[in-house]
Design a protein around this motif. Sequence first.
Motif: not given
Length: 254
Positions: A1-6, A164-166, A170-171, A173-181
């Motif tokens: 997720x972080x890789x894609x978002x960045x 899960x799809x639900x 959250x994933x 959001x975690x990706x956004x935080x992970x990329x921002x770090x």
Amino acid sequence: MATVLVAVPYFMTGRRLPGWKATRFHALRGLVHVAAATLFFFALSKLELVVVTALGFSAVLIITPFAWLLLRERPAKYAVLAGLIGFIGVLVTFLGKDMNLRFTPDEWLGFASVMTSAVCYALSMVMLRMRATKDSGFAIAIYANFFPAIYMAVPAFLFAEPAALSDFPLLVMLGAFGGSIWVLMTSAYARAPAQKVAPMEYTALIWSALLGWMFYEEVPTIWVWIGAAIIIAACVLVSREPRLKPAPPEAAHS
């Protein structure tokens, strides 16, 4: 997720990743960081969170000798002193949680795991400093998330339960935080020596205490605030130290 978002906004602006030499370096650094993260989470299965967090901060002390060996950053007395003061703050927080430390064999295994994780993390941060002035923050963020994802893909598919799809929001959001770090860490390490930036990570104890209170209604003990005050003092001390002088040319080529 972080890789894609960045990566998506990075490549949409027409920018390209650094060459093969940088890619190989980041591939190695990704392996070191995966080792640090895996050992850290293994330690969490053996020790309490507060214990692992406190012991993990010893990585800040290990960064200074690594920075001296790999970056030729001459250790400054204020940086060393600030690191020691910050570590005392961590110990105050840790010892205030439980004054009777009696470890089982499993806990000793957890201790060895988190301390090895601290060494790997320190090496990873110094390696980040080595490329922070050459590669952009977004490029490093792509590498920092892509290579660990590749390394962990096989064991994840073999042993982990599918998300899960639900869990998708959250994933993301975690990706956004992970990329921002990594974008922010690269920006910091590109502007200051590693041994001066590292003690600032002690402030994580302060933020974790505040976030724990806000989201989980966890009320920190007085020892947490005493430890936090010591940590802040260490950060103020290192921030007031004049910029380090580089090592002599002959030292850099020795």
